[in-house]
Design a protein around this motif. Structure first.
Motif, PDB file in Angstrom:
ATOM      1  N   ARG A   1     -10.011  -0.282  -7.452  1.00  0.00           N
ATOM      2  CA  ARG A   1      -8.856  -0.691  -7.448  1.00  0.00           C
ATOM      3  C   ARG A   1      -8.070   0.438  -6.867  1.00  0.00           C
ATOM      4  NH1 ARG A   1      -7.865  -1.680 -13.713  1.00  0.00           N
ATOM      5  NH2 ARG A   1      -9.713  -0.639 -13.683  1.00  0.00           N
TER       6      ARG A   1
ATOM      7  N   GLN B   1      -3.618  -0.557 -10.521  1.00  0.00           N
ATOM      8  CA  GLN B   1      -3.271  -1.423  -9.722  1.00  0.00           C
ATOM      9  C   GLN B   1      -1.901  -1.816  -9.535  1.00  0.00           C
ATOM     10  OE1 GLN B   1      -5.207  -2.044 -12.111  1.00  0.00           O
ATOM     11  NE2 GLN B   1      -4.589  -4.061 -12.941  1.00  0.00           N
TER      12      GLN B   1
ATOM     13  N   GLY C   1      -9.007   2.143  -4.317  1.00  0.00           N
ATOM     14  CA  GLY C   1      -9.183   1.989  -2.973  1.00  0.00           C
ATOM     15  C   GLY C   1      -8.082   0.934  -2.375  1.00  0.00           C
ATOM     16  N   GLY C   2      -7.247   0.454  -3.090  1.00  0.00           N
ATOM     17  CA  GLY C   2      -5.967  -0.343  -2.848  1.00  0.00           C
ATOM     18  C   GLY C   2      -5.053   0.434  -2.244  1.00  0.00           C
ATOM     19  N   PHE C   3      -5.002   1.710  -2.342  1.00  0.00           N
ATOM     20  CA  PHE C   3      -3.663   2.445  -2.013  1.00  0.00           C
ATOM     21  C   PHE C   3      -3.987   2.921  -0.640  1.00  0.00           C
ATOM     22  CE2 PHE C   3      -3.730   3.034  -6.667  1.00  0.00           C
ATOM     23  CZ  PHE C   3      -2.354   2.721  -7.007  1.00  0.00           C
TER      24      PHE C   3
ATOM     25  N   TYR D   1      -5.273   8.012  -2.153  1.00  0.00           N
ATOM     26  CA  TYR D   1      -5.280   8.104  -3.516  1.00  0.00           C
ATOM     27  C   TYR D   1      -6.038   9.330  -3.829  1.00  0.00           C
ATOM     28  CZ  TYR D   1      -6.554   7.024  -8.526  1.00  0.00           C
ATOM     29  OH  TYR D   1      -6.709   6.910  -9.843  1.00  0.00           O
TER      30      TYR D   1
ATOM     31  N   LYS E   1       0.792  -1.323  -0.050  1.00  0.00           N
ATOM     32  CA  LYS E   1      -0.018  -0.021   0.001  1.00  0.00           C
ATOM     33  C   LYS E   1       0.903   1.152   0.171  1.00  0.00           C
ATOM     34  CE  LYS E   1      -4.399  -1.465   1.647  1.00  0.00           C
ATOM     35  NZ  LYS E   1      -5.648  -0.987   2.428  1.00  0.00           N
TER      36      LYS E   1
ATOM     37  N   GLU F   1     -16.357   0.523 -11.031  1.00  0.00           N
ATOM     38  CA  GLU F   1     -15.428  -0.669 -11.553  1.00  0.00           C
ATOM     39  C   GLU F   1     -15.666  -1.021 -13.039  1.00  0.00           C
ATOM     40  OE1 GLU F   1     -15.131  -5.235  -9.934  1.00  0.00           O
ATOM     41  OE2 GLU F   1     -16.610  -4.234  -8.985  1.00  0.00           O
TER      42      GLU F   1
END
Length: 328
Positions: free
Chosen positions: A55, A297, A57-59, A62, A2, A46
């Motif tokens: 995707r 991602q 939200g994976g950081f 962001y 992350k 999405e």
């Protein structure tokens, strides 16, 4: 892994809106391939394009500049300003429908607040003043929307200036200089990605504050006309602006490898760009990304590649977040 990620340019709103009827950027060899390129990106939450909120939200945190873009070659009957309003409405629709995870922002303080709330941050840019019909009166509308970056030109030359691929010998017209001065008065930074070399230097002479190249690489590493010369990078550095590393394979090098992409970053750092370099991926504005990246991602792979070269966490934090945040 992350990481923080603040990106200066993407074309995701355009790609969400585009249904393949125009295939304006000719993304593919056949009409079928062109339609398929846009069809995978129907909404921001999405999709099968380069960027979506799932995707994102994976950081660790962001923030993303979303460009409003349309090719003037395909101007609708009611004009480019009407098209700009339509794209802005699409942006607002996506913000409303995803308000639980992303917040539209106009300033650095608003970005910070969005992050404190556990949300992603969205900012606006306009790629090509054609969308404002090259009329500085329409900059008031852009200001009301919270636009912070604006390219006087995309690839099409217009009444303000030539571009890197159309009328490259032409710099800012008097109308273009007045347009840039009005932008600055409204705290909208001039974005020199796509502009002619002559126009670049006219902006440097005209602007009093930071100048931005939201998605441009190093011409010394890859001799593409869209990339910046060393002197251009230094001029942006000295203005207090930023340069966004472009992830589009064609602007990276012959093979488009991760090593070539890192070489661009290292070249800019060697030019004293520690507080100037950021990321401007050009995601959803190109067919293929460099370094085996498939979408947002995979951006941490670039972070890791730089980390493995021995760059400090502090410098990486600046490149991937602080430098772009600083100018807001």
């Amino acid at each position: 892994m992350k990481i923080p990620y603040f990106d200066a340019h993407c074309d995701t709103i355009y790609r969400c809106e585009e249904t393949g009827c125009h295939a304006a950027l000719e993304m593919g060899e056949s009409a079928e391939e062109q339609r398929a390129y846009y069809a995978v990106c129907g909404c921001l939450r999405e999709n099968g394009g380069h960027i979506d909120l799932v995707r994102g939200g994976g950081f660790a945190r962001y923030a993303q500049f979303f460009a409003l873009y349309w090719d003037a070659k395909n101007a609708p009957a009611d004009g480019m300003l009407a098209q700009c309003r339509w794209l802005h409405e699409r942006f607002l629709l996506e913000m409303r429908e995803n308000s639980g995870c992303i917040r539209p922002c106009r300033s650095g303080a608003e970005v910070d607040e969005a992050i404190r709330q556990g949300k992603m941050a969205a900012l606006l840019s306009i790629e090509g003043a054609d969308l404002l019909e090259c009329d500085e009166k329409n900059l008031e509308t852009a200001h009301e929307w919270g636009v912070r970056l604006l390219n006087p030109v995309w690839n099409r030359a217009n009444s303000l200036c030539g571009t890197n691929c159309e009328e490259p010998e032409r710099g800012l017209s008097e109308r273009g200089k007045s347009f840039v001065r009005r932008m600055e008065a409204l705290r909208i930074y001039p974005d020199v990605s796509h502009i002619s070399d002559v126009g670049f230097w006219d902006i440097i002479k005209t602007a009093h504050g930071p100048v931005v190249a939201s998605h441009s690489n190093a011409r010394a590493v890859c001799a593409h006309r869209r990339n910046l010369t060393d002197d251009q990078f230094r001029a942006i550095r000295d203005s207090g602006g930023v340069v966004g590393l472009n992830l589009y394979r064609d602007f990276v090098g012959e093979k488009g490898t991760m090593e070539e992409l890192v070489t661009h970053a290292e070249h800019f750092l060697e030019l004293g760009g520690e507080k100037t370099l950021c990321i401007g991926g050009d995601l959803d504005g190109c067919e293929a990304l460099a370094g085996g990246l498939r979408g947002v991602q995979d951006v941490p792979l670039l972070y890791i590649a730089l980390q493995e070269r021995g760059y400090s966490e502090g410098l990486l934090e600046d490149i991937f977040w602080n430098n772009l945040r600083r100018i807001l």
